[in-house]
Design an enzyme around this catalytic site. Structure first.
Site, short mmCIF file in Angstrom:
data_model
loop_
_atom_site.label_atom_id
_atom_site.label_comp_id
_atom_site.label_asym_id
_atom_site.label_seq_id
_atom_site.Cartn_x
_atom_site.Cartn_y
_atom_site.Cartn_z
N ASP A 76 90.69 -26.35 -2.26
CA ASP A 76 89.60 -26.31 -3.37
C ASP A 76 89.26 -24.91 -2.79
O ASP A 76 88.97 -24.63 -1.57
CB ASP A 76 88.70 -27.29 -3.36
N PHE A 90 95.23 -14.10 -9.66
CA PHE A 90 94.66 -15.06 -10.67
C PHE A 90 93.22 -15.10 -10.52
O PHE A 90 92.73 -14.68 -9.24
CB PHE A 90 95.30 -16.15 -10.95
N GLY A 91 92.56 -15.86 -11.35
CA GLY A 91 91.22 -16.09 -11.06
C GLY A 91 90.26 -14.81 -11.06
O GLY A 91 90.22 -13.91 -11.71
N TYR A 92 89.71 -14.74 -9.72
CA TYR A 92 88.57 -13.58 -9.66
C TYR A 92 89.35 -12.49 -9.13
O TYR A 92 88.57 -11.29 -8.80
CB TYR A 92 87.26 -14.07 -9.00
N LYS A 98 99.12 -20.49 -7.93
CA LYS A 98 98.64 -20.81 -6.69
C LYS A 98 99.82 -21.43 -5.81
O LYS A 98 100.01 -21.42 -4.70
CB LYS A 98 97.59 -21.95 -6.67
N HIS A 154 91.91 -15.94 1.92
CA HIS A 154 91.14 -17.11 2.49
C HIS A 154 92.34 -18.23 2.30
O HIS A 154 92.40 -18.94 3.20
CB HIS A 154 90.08 -17.48 1.22
#
Length: 194
Positions: A68, A148-150, A12, A176
């Site tokens: 977040d 990364f993540g979803y 991130k 986003h």
């Protein structure tokens, strides 16, 4: 200007760093000697982002921002939402989270979803939030090695590739987080921090 990004997530951090102008020296929680896992106890993305930013402000007295992010799936009434990182448990494992989501979407006709990022910025006595949204859908199987993540199961609107298949420069234009960061950068240019 030195600005703390309240994260330990190197993926991130790298994604955000390329979006900032050279005049901003971005540092992470690790860089300032903060090794705490800041608890995200709010019921909203905005609340969690503000908790993290306030933690840095209170304990380190540095200008900072925190984010977040949640993945909101329409047919699941906005789940996983604020619980996206720990959807499949406190171990915060991306593969477990994706597997759980794919399992819950089996047999569902609608797979529309959106990523939402809220950034909370603390500069002196100023507290302001920025929000970025990327709409798309959840595909049926993981695809791609980037991100990364979803990212391997999220296909943004207007594209036939997932976030995990798109080059970072394209992802940053439409994501986003990219949208929220651009709002942050615009604000910082208009309100230079002394």
């Amino acid at each position: 200007m030195k600005l703390v990004f309240a994260t330990h997530n190197q993926n991130k951090f790298n994604e955000v760093k390329v979006l900032l102008p050279p005049s901003i020296k971005l540092v992470s929680l690790t860089d300032i000697g903060c090794h705490d896992e800041i608890p995200e106890t709010a019921e909203t993305l905005e609340g969690n982002a503000q908790i993290k930013a306030d933690f840095v402000t209170k304990n380190y007295s540095l200008p900072c921002f925190a984010d977040d992010t949640g993945l909101l799936v329409d047919v699941l009434n906005g789940a996983p939402g604020v619980y996206s990182a720990r959807y499949a448990g406190e171990q915060k494992n991306a593969n477990d989270n994706m597997n759980k989501l794919l399992s819950e979407l089996e047999g569902k006709n609608s797979r529309s979803a959106r990523f939402e990022t809220v950034i909370a910025l603390n500069l002196k006595d100023l507290h302001i939030c920025f929000t970025g949204i990327a709409k798309g859908e959840i595909i049926e199987t993981k695809s791609g090695q980037k991100g990364f993540g979803y990212d391997p199961i999220f296909q943004p609107e207007g594209y036939n590739k997932t976030f995990a298949e798109l080059p970072l420069e394209i992802k940053n234009k439409i994501s986003h987080r990219g949208k929220a960061i651009r709002q942050l950068v615009t604000f910082l240019k208009e309100h230079p921090y002394k």
